[in-house]
Write an enzyme that holds these catalytic residues in place. Structure first.
Site, short mmCIF file in Angstrom:
data_model
loop_
_atom_site.label_atom_id
_atom_site.label_comp_id
_atom_site.label_asym_id
_atom_site.label_seq_id
_atom_site.Cartn_x
_atom_site.Cartn_y
_atom_site.Cartn_z
N LYS A 19 0.82 -1.21 0.00
CA LYS A 19 0.00 0.00 0.00
C LYS A 19 0.87 1.27 0.00
O LYS A 19 2.06 1.22 0.30
CB LYS A 19 -0.94 -0.04 1.21
CG LYS A 19 -1.94 -1.21 1.18
CD LYS A 19 -2.95 -1.10 2.31
CE LYS A 19 -3.96 -2.23 2.28
NZ LYS A 19 -5.01 -2.08 3.33
N TYR B 221 -12.52 -1.71 -3.60
CA TYR B 221 -13.00 -1.84 -2.21
C TYR B 221 -14.52 -1.67 -2.11
O TYR B 221 -15.02 -1.35 -1.03
CB TYR B 221 -12.27 -0.85 -1.31
CG TYR B 221 -10.86 -1.27 -0.94
CD1 TYR B 221 -10.65 -2.35 -0.06
CD2 TYR B 221 -9.75 -0.62 -1.45
CE1 TYR B 221 -9.36 -2.75 0.28
CE2 TYR B 221 -8.46 -1.01 -1.10
CZ TYR B 221 -8.28 -2.08 -0.23
OH TYR B 221 -7.01 -2.47 0.13
N ARG C 112 -2.50 -14.50 4.80
CA ARG C 112 -3.18 -13.73 5.87
C ARG C 112 -2.41 -13.90 7.18
O ARG C 112 -2.29 -12.96 7.97
CB ARG C 112 -4.63 -14.18 6.03
CG ARG C 112 -5.55 -13.86 4.86
CD ARG C 112 -5.86 -12.39 4.66
NE ARG C 112 -6.47 -11.76 5.80
CZ ARG C 112 -7.20 -10.63 5.71
NH1 ARG C 112 -7.40 -10.03 4.54
NH2 ARG C 112 -7.71 -10.07 6.78
N ASN D 120 -2.11 0.30 6.66
CA ASN D 120 -1.57 -0.94 7.23
C ASN D 120 -0.70 -1.75 6.26
O ASN D 120 -0.65 -2.97 6.33
CB ASN D 120 -2.70 -1.79 7.83
CG ASN D 120 -3.76 -2.15 6.81
OD1 ASN D 120 -3.62 -1.84 5.64
ND2 ASN D 120 -4.80 -2.83 7.26
N HIS E 296 -2.16 -5.36 1.53
CA HIS E 296 -3.46 -6.01 1.34
C HIS E 296 -3.23 -7.50 1.14
O HIS E 296 -2.22 -7.90 0.55
CB HIS E 296 -4.16 -5.45 0.09
CG HIS E 296 -5.37 -6.26 -0.31
ND1 HIS E 296 -6.60 -6.08 0.27
CD2 HIS E 296 -5.51 -7.26 -1.21
CE1 HIS E 296 -7.45 -6.94 -0.26
NE2 HIS E 296 -6.82 -7.67 -1.17
N GLU F 49 -9.63 -10.43 -7.52
CA GLU F 49 -8.62 -9.37 -7.34
C GLU F 49 -7.43 -9.56 -8.30
O GLU F 49 -6.92 -8.57 -8.84
CB GLU F 49 -8.17 -9.35 -5.87
CG GLU F 49 -9.30 -8.89 -4.95
CD GLU F 49 -9.00 -9.03 -3.48
OE1 GLU F 49 -9.89 -8.67 -2.67
OE2 GLU F 49 -7.90 -9.48 -3.10
P1 ADP Z 1 -8.16 -6.51 5.76
O1 ADP Z 1 -7.33 -5.64 4.86
O2 ADP Z 1 -7.37 -7.00 6.94
O3 ADP Z 1 -8.84 -7.64 5.03
P2 ADP Z 1 -10.75 -5.19 5.85
O4 ADP Z 1 -11.08 -5.97 4.62
O5 ADP Z 1 -11.69 -5.28 7.01
O6 ADP Z 1 -9.30 -5.59 6.41
O7 ADP Z 1 -10.59 -3.66 5.49
C1 ADP Z 1 -9.98 -3.27 4.28
C2 ADP Z 1 -9.04 -2.13 4.56
O8 ADP Z 1 -9.77 -1.00 5.01
C3 ADP Z 1 -8.01 -2.39 5.68
O9 ADP Z 1 -6.89 -3.12 5.29
C4 ADP Z 1 -7.66 -0.96 6.08
O10 ADP Z 1 -6.75 -0.36 5.15
C5 ADP Z 1 -9.01 -0.26 5.97
N1 ADP Z 1 -9.73 -0.27 7.26
C6 ADP Z 1 -10.32 -1.34 7.85
N2 ADP Z 1 -10.88 -1.01 9.04
C7 ADP Z 1 -10.63 0.32 9.20
C8 ADP Z 1 -10.93 1.27 10.22
N3 ADP Z 1 -11.61 0.92 11.32
N4 ADP Z 1 -10.52 2.55 10.06
C9 ADP Z 1 -9.84 2.92 8.94
N5 ADP Z 1 -9.51 2.07 7.93
C10 ADP Z 1 -9.89 0.79 8.05
MG MG Z 2 -10.26 -7.55 3.52
#
Ligand code: ADP
Ligand code: MG
Length: 138
Positions: A10, A50, A86, A113, A116, A127
């Protein structure tokens, strides 16, 4: 397809200079690179990728962040790739991510974070197809 998953490094990890270390970690952990490219998502494309999170409060922030700078997209191959990957990246929130996981090491916040990773074989296929043609896979 259960041997393949999709990842993005990212914009935060790109900007903070962690891309090389993260790609090295993919290889060290036994993932084979099937496809890889550096690109930048438009806000429209990030929103489409997304779309599943459209109703969430963080969607606007997520789209803005993911279109804020270049990313590296890749297809990675390993036995049970989706779940193995994961495990390697750790929990969404780096504060809750396991010691040594990529997000624990390189993420700055729950939103920014670092990486992805697909959450199912079905989404991995969607994807991978979003970013890569068959001519770009090896
Ligand atoms: P993951 O990437 O672990 O699968 P999600 O699919 O739940 O997590 O969310 C997609 C992305 O959205 C996350 O990787 C993060 O960048 C963002 N995100 C998720 N939860 C939050 C939050 N509470 N506040 C801000 N950004 C978030
Ligand atoms: Mg996800």
């Amino acid at each position: 397809m259960s041997r393949q998953t999709f990842t993005m490094i990212k914009p935060d990890a790109m900007k903070n200079g962690h891309a090389g270390a993260i790609i090295d970690r993919f290889i060290q952990e036994g993932f084979r690179i099937v496809a890889m490219k550096m690109t930048k998502l438009s806000a429209d494309k990030a929103g489409e990728f997304y779309a599943i999170h459209k109703e969430r409060g963080f969607y606007g922030e997520l789209v803005e962040f993911m279109s804020s700078g270049p990313i590296i997209a890749a297809i990675l191959e390993k036995e049970n790739a989706v779940s193995a990957f994961r495990d390697l990246i750790g929990a969404t929130n780096p504060a809750q991510a396991a010691e040594g996981s990529i997000r624990k090491l390189y993420a700055t916040s729950v939103g920014e974070n670092a990486v992805h990773g697909s959450d199912s074989n079905e989404n991995a296929k969607i994807e991978c197809d979003f970013f890569f043609s068959s001519l770009e896979r090896f």
